[in-house]
Design a protein around this motif. Structure first.
Motif, PDB file in Angstrom:
ATOM      1  N   VAL A   5     113.380 -25.117 -29.723  1.00 53.56           N
ATOM      2  CA  VAL A   5     113.188 -26.382 -30.526  1.00 53.56           C
ATOM      3  C   VAL A   5     114.289 -27.538 -29.784  1.00 53.56           C
ATOM      4  O   VAL A   5     115.323 -27.242 -29.038  1.00 53.56           O
ATOM      5  CB  VAL A   5     114.051 -26.120 -31.704  1.00 53.56           C
ATOM      6  CG1 VAL A   5     114.071 -27.334 -32.850  1.00 53.56           C
ATOM      7  CG2 VAL A   5     113.367 -25.043 -32.436  1.00 53.56           C
ATOM      8  N   THR A  14     113.900 -35.998 -35.747  1.00 52.34           N
ATOM      9  CA  THR A  14     112.442 -35.516 -35.407  1.00 52.34           C
ATOM     10  C   THR A  14     112.778 -34.455 -34.317  1.00 52.34           C
ATOM     11  O   THR A  14     113.447 -34.464 -33.158  1.00 52.34           O
ATOM     12  CB  THR A  14     111.817 -36.650 -34.974  1.00 52.34           C
ATOM     13  OG1 THR A  14     111.641 -37.765 -35.875  1.00 52.34           O
ATOM     14  CG2 THR A  14     110.490 -36.377 -34.265  1.00 52.34           C
ATOM     15  N   TYR A  15     112.058 -33.313 -34.365  1.00 53.50           N
ATOM     16  CA  TYR A  15     112.205 -32.182 -33.568  1.00 53.50           C
ATOM     17  C   TYR A  15     110.774 -31.687 -33.229  1.00 53.50           C
ATOM     18  O   TYR A  15     109.778 -31.771 -33.675  1.00 53.50           O
ATOM     19  CB  TYR A  15     112.844 -30.947 -34.316  1.00 53.50           C
ATOM     20  CG  TYR A  15     114.498 -31.351 -34.874  1.00 53.50           C
ATOM     21  CD1 TYR A  15     115.295 -30.821 -33.882  1.00 53.50           C
ATOM     22  CD2 TYR A  15     114.705 -31.798 -36.016  1.00 53.50           C
ATOM     23  CE1 TYR A  15     116.841 -31.259 -34.431  1.00 53.50           C
ATOM     24  CE2 TYR A  15     115.763 -32.352 -36.328  1.00 53.50           C
ATOM     25  CZ  TYR A  15     116.774 -32.167 -35.587  1.00 53.50           C
ATOM     26  OH  TYR A  15     118.028 -32.097 -35.725  1.00 53.50           O
ATOM     27  N   TYR A  17     108.963 -28.187 -31.643  1.00 54.37           N
ATOM     28  CA  TYR A  17     109.177 -26.699 -31.392  1.00 54.37           C
ATOM     29  C   TYR A  17     107.988 -26.540 -30.323  1.00 54.37           C
ATOM     30  O   TYR A  17     106.978 -26.935 -30.382  1.00 54.37           O
ATOM     31  CB  TYR A  17     108.686 -25.927 -32.605  1.00 54.37           C
ATOM     32  CG  TYR A  17     109.707 -25.946 -33.710  1.00 54.37           C
ATOM     33  CD1 TYR A  17     110.347 -24.994 -34.188  1.00 54.37           C
ATOM     34  CD2 TYR A  17     109.741 -27.099 -34.459  1.00 54.37           C
ATOM     35  CE1 TYR A  17     111.048 -25.039 -35.391  1.00 54.37           C
ATOM     36  CE2 TYR A  17     110.523 -27.041 -35.537  1.00 54.37           C
ATOM     37  CZ  TYR A  17     111.377 -25.852 -36.034  1.00 54.37           C
ATOM     38  OH  TYR A  17     112.011 -26.173 -37.186  1.00 54.37           O
ATOM     39  N   LEU A  54     113.180 -27.209 -43.029  1.00 53.68           N
ATOM     40  CA  LEU A  54     112.344 -28.262 -43.409  1.00 53.68           C
ATOM     41  C   LEU A  54     110.914 -28.224 -42.698  1.00 53.68           C
ATOM     42  O   LEU A  54     110.145 -29.042 -42.617  1.00 53.68           O
ATOM     43  CB  LEU A  54     112.750 -29.561 -42.576  1.00 53.68           C
ATOM     44  CG  LEU A  54     114.027 -30.024 -43.119  1.00 53.68           C
ATOM     45  CD1 LEU A  54     114.632 -31.350 -42.547  1.00 53.68           C
ATOM     46  CD2 LEU A  54     114.202 -30.316 -44.852  1.00 53.68           C
ATOM     47  N   ALA A  55     110.668 -26.820 -42.506  1.00 56.16           N
ATOM     48  CA  ALA A  55     109.125 -26.359 -42.028  1.00 56.16           C
ATOM     49  C   ALA A  55     108.804 -25.325 -42.764  1.00 56.16           C
ATOM     50  O   ALA A  55     109.501 -24.231 -42.782  1.00 56.16           O
ATOM     51  CB  ALA A  55     108.968 -26.519 -40.596  1.00 56.16           C
ATOM     52  N   ASP A  56     107.431 -25.172 -42.595  1.00 54.97           N
ATOM     53  CA  ASP A  56     106.774 -23.776 -43.172  1.00 54.97           C
ATOM     54  C   ASP A  56     106.568 -22.935 -41.941  1.00 54.97           C
ATOM     55  O   ASP A  56     105.998 -23.274 -40.946  1.00 54.97           O
ATOM     56  CB  ASP A  56     105.503 -24.022 -43.849  1.00 54.97           C
ATOM     57  CG  ASP A  56     104.787 -22.816 -44.050  1.00 54.97           C
ATOM     58  OD1 ASP A  56     103.936 -22.327 -43.371  1.00 54.97           O
ATOM     59  OD2 ASP A  56     105.179 -22.157 -45.235  1.00 54.97           O
ATOM     60  N   GLN A  59     102.940 -22.368 -40.786  1.00 50.34           N
ATOM     61  CA  GLN A  59     102.484 -23.471 -39.950  1.00 50.34           C
ATOM     62  C   GLN A  59     102.911 -23.827 -38.596  1.00 50.34           C
ATOM     63  O   GLN A  59     102.094 -24.025 -37.633  1.00 50.34           O
ATOM     64  CB  GLN A  59     102.700 -24.648 -41.031  1.00 50.34           C
ATOM     65  CG  GLN A  59     102.010 -25.922 -40.397  1.00 50.34           C
ATOM     66  CD  GLN A  59     100.464 -25.948 -40.500  1.00 50.34           C
ATOM     67  OE1 GLN A  59      99.827 -25.509 -41.629  1.00 50.34           O
ATOM     68  NE2 GLN A  59      99.712 -26.072 -39.400  1.00 50.34           N
ATOM     69  N   VAL A  60     104.318 -23.379 -38.448  1.00 48.34           N
ATOM     70  CA  VAL A  60     105.078 -23.514 -37.071  1.00 48.34           C
ATOM     71  C   VAL A  60     104.057 -22.704 -36.107  1.00 48.34           C
ATOM     72  O   VAL A  60     103.867 -23.035 -35.188  1.00 48.34           O
ATOM     73  CB  VAL A  60     106.504 -23.658 -37.108  1.00 48.34           C
ATOM     74  CG1 VAL A  60     106.880 -23.612 -35.896  1.00 48.34           C
ATOM     75  CG2 VAL A  60     106.987 -24.494 -38.170  1.00 48.34           C
ATOM     76  N   HIS A  70     104.902 -27.688 -32.171  1.00 49.34           N
ATOM     77  CA  HIS A  70     104.916 -28.296 -33.454  1.00 49.34           C
ATOM     78  C   HIS A  70     105.731 -29.457 -33.670  1.00 49.34           C
ATOM     79  O   HIS A  70     107.026 -29.186 -32.935  1.00 49.34           O
ATOM     80  CB  HIS A  70     105.327 -27.180 -34.417  1.00 49.34           C
ATOM     81  CG  HIS A  70     105.522 -27.382 -36.000  1.00 49.34           C
ATOM     82  ND1 HIS A  70     104.552 -27.475 -36.716  1.00 49.34           N
ATOM     83  CD2 HIS A  70     106.913 -27.690 -36.416  1.00 49.34           C
ATOM     84  CE1 HIS A  70     105.130 -28.021 -37.974  1.00 49.34           C
ATOM     85  NE2 HIS A  70     106.224 -28.198 -37.684  1.00 49.34           N
ATOM     86  N   GLN A  72     108.142 -31.749 -36.184  1.00 45.77           N
ATOM     87  CA  GLN A  72     108.910 -31.762 -37.388  1.00 45.77           C
ATOM     88  C   GLN A  72     109.309 -33.269 -37.536  1.00 45.77           C
ATOM     89  O   GLN A  72     110.389 -33.657 -36.901  1.00 45.77           O
ATOM     90  CB  GLN A  72     109.920 -30.912 -37.527  1.00 45.77           C
ATOM     91  CG  GLN A  72     110.564 -30.720 -38.723  1.00 45.77           C
ATOM     92  CD  GLN A  72     111.926 -29.700 -38.770  1.00 45.77           C
ATOM     93  OE1 GLN A  72     111.548 -28.554 -38.663  1.00 45.77           O
ATOM     94  NE2 GLN A  72     112.979 -30.177 -39.064  1.00 45.77           N
TER      95      GLN A  72
END
Length: 90
Positions: A5, A14-15, A17, A54-56, A59-60, A70, A72
Protein backbone atom coordinates in the motif's frame (compact mmCIF):
# COMPACT_ATOMS: atom_id res chain seq x y z
CA UNK A 1 -2.38 -12.60 -1.38
CA UNK A 2 0.08 -9.88 -0.38
CA UNK A 3 -0.59 -6.23 -1.13
CA UNK A 4 1.72 -3.26 -0.89
CA UNK A 5 0.00 0.00 0.00
CA UNK A 6 1.26 3.42 -1.05
CA UNK A 7 -0.09 6.85 -0.19
CA UNK A 8 -0.32 9.52 -2.87
CA UNK A 9 1.77 12.57 -2.00
CA UNK A 10 -0.48 14.75 -4.19
CA UNK A 11 -4.01 13.63 -3.33
CA UNK A 12 -4.99 13.54 0.32
CA UNK A 13 -6.39 10.23 1.63
CA UNK A 14 -5.73 8.47 -1.69
CA UNK A 15 -3.98 5.10 -1.64
CA UNK A 16 -2.77 2.63 -4.25
CA UNK A 17 -2.56 -1.08 -3.49
CA UNK A 18 -0.04 -2.98 -5.63
CA UNK A 19 0.25 -6.72 -6.20
CA UNK A 20 4.06 -6.47 -6.16
CA UNK A 21 6.32 -4.14 -4.21
CA UNK A 22 7.20 -0.98 -6.17
CA UNK A 23 5.39 -2.31 -9.30
CA UNK A 24 4.29 1.16 -10.38
CA UNK A 25 4.24 0.07 -14.04
CA UNK A 26 0.84 -1.53 -13.30
CA UNK A 27 -0.67 1.95 -12.79
CA UNK A 28 -1.80 3.71 -15.99
CA UNK A 29 0.46 6.64 -16.87
CA UNK A 30 -2.32 9.26 -16.63
CA UNK A 31 -3.29 8.09 -13.15
CA UNK A 32 0.34 7.86 -12.09
CA UNK A 33 0.96 11.44 -13.26
CA UNK A 34 -1.97 12.65 -11.14
CA UNK A 35 -1.04 10.78 -7.96
CA UNK A 36 2.75 10.36 -7.91
CA UNK A 37 4.98 10.55 -5.99
CA UNK A 38 4.00 7.71 -3.67
CA UNK A 39 5.10 6.90 -0.14
CA UNK A 40 5.15 3.29 1.04
CA UNK A 41 2.70 2.75 3.91
CA UNK A 42 2.46 -0.98 4.62
CA UNK A 43 2.52 -4.55 3.42
CA UNK A 44 -0.65 -6.49 4.20
CA UNK A 45 -1.90 -10.04 3.68
CA UNK A 46 -5.29 -9.83 1.96
CA UNK A 47 -7.07 -12.96 3.10
CA UNK A 48 -10.80 -13.40 2.36
CA UNK A 49 -11.62 -12.80 6.05
CA UNK A 50 -9.46 -9.64 6.30
CA UNK A 51 -11.38 -6.43 6.99
CA UNK A 52 -10.26 -3.14 5.52
CA UNK A 53 -11.42 0.23 6.83
CA UNK A 54 -12.47 1.86 3.54
CA UNK A 55 -12.37 -0.88 0.92
CA UNK A 56 -13.97 -4.24 0.21
CA UNK A 57 -11.23 -6.87 0.46
CA UNK A 58 -12.80 -9.01 -2.31
CA UNK A 59 -12.81 -6.04 -4.70
CA UNK A 60 -9.21 -5.17 -3.81
CA UNK A 61 -8.11 -8.77 -4.38
CA UNK A 62 -9.96 -8.91 -7.72
CA UNK A 63 -8.40 -5.65 -8.91
CA UNK A 64 -4.92 -6.78 -7.87
CA UNK A 65 -5.33 -10.10 -9.71
CA UNK A 66 -6.81 -8.47 -12.82
CA UNK A 67 -4.91 -5.18 -13.07
CA UNK A 68 -2.04 -5.40 -10.60
CA UNK A 69 -3.32 -2.37 -8.66
CA UNK A 70 -6.31 -1.05 -6.73
CA UNK A 71 -7.08 2.63 -6.21
CA UNK A 72 -8.66 3.74 -2.93
CA UNK A 73 -10.11 7.24 -3.05
CA UNK A 74 -11.21 9.22 0.01
CA UNK A 75 -14.83 8.80 1.06
CA UNK A 76 -17.23 11.53 -0.11
CA UNK A 77 -17.70 14.39 2.35
CA UNK A 78 -20.61 14.15 4.75
CA UNK A 79 -23.08 17.02 4.32
CA UNK A 80 -23.42 19.24 7.36
CA UNK A 81 -26.36 18.61 9.66
CA UNK A 82 -28.78 21.50 9.82
CA UNK A 83 -29.91 22.20 13.34
CA UNK A 84 -33.08 24.26 13.30
CA UNK A 85 -33.29 27.28 15.55
CA UNK A 86 -36.22 27.58 17.92
CA UNK A 87 -37.60 30.57 16.02
CA UNK A 88 -37.22 28.83 12.62
CA UNK A 89 -40.71 27.81 11.32
CA UNK A 90 -39.34 24.81 9.38
Amino acid sequence: MQAYVYKSQRKQDTYVYLAARDAFDAIPDALKATLAPFAFVLEVALTPDRRLALADVDQVRANLAERGFHLQMPPPPVPPVRVPRRDDPR
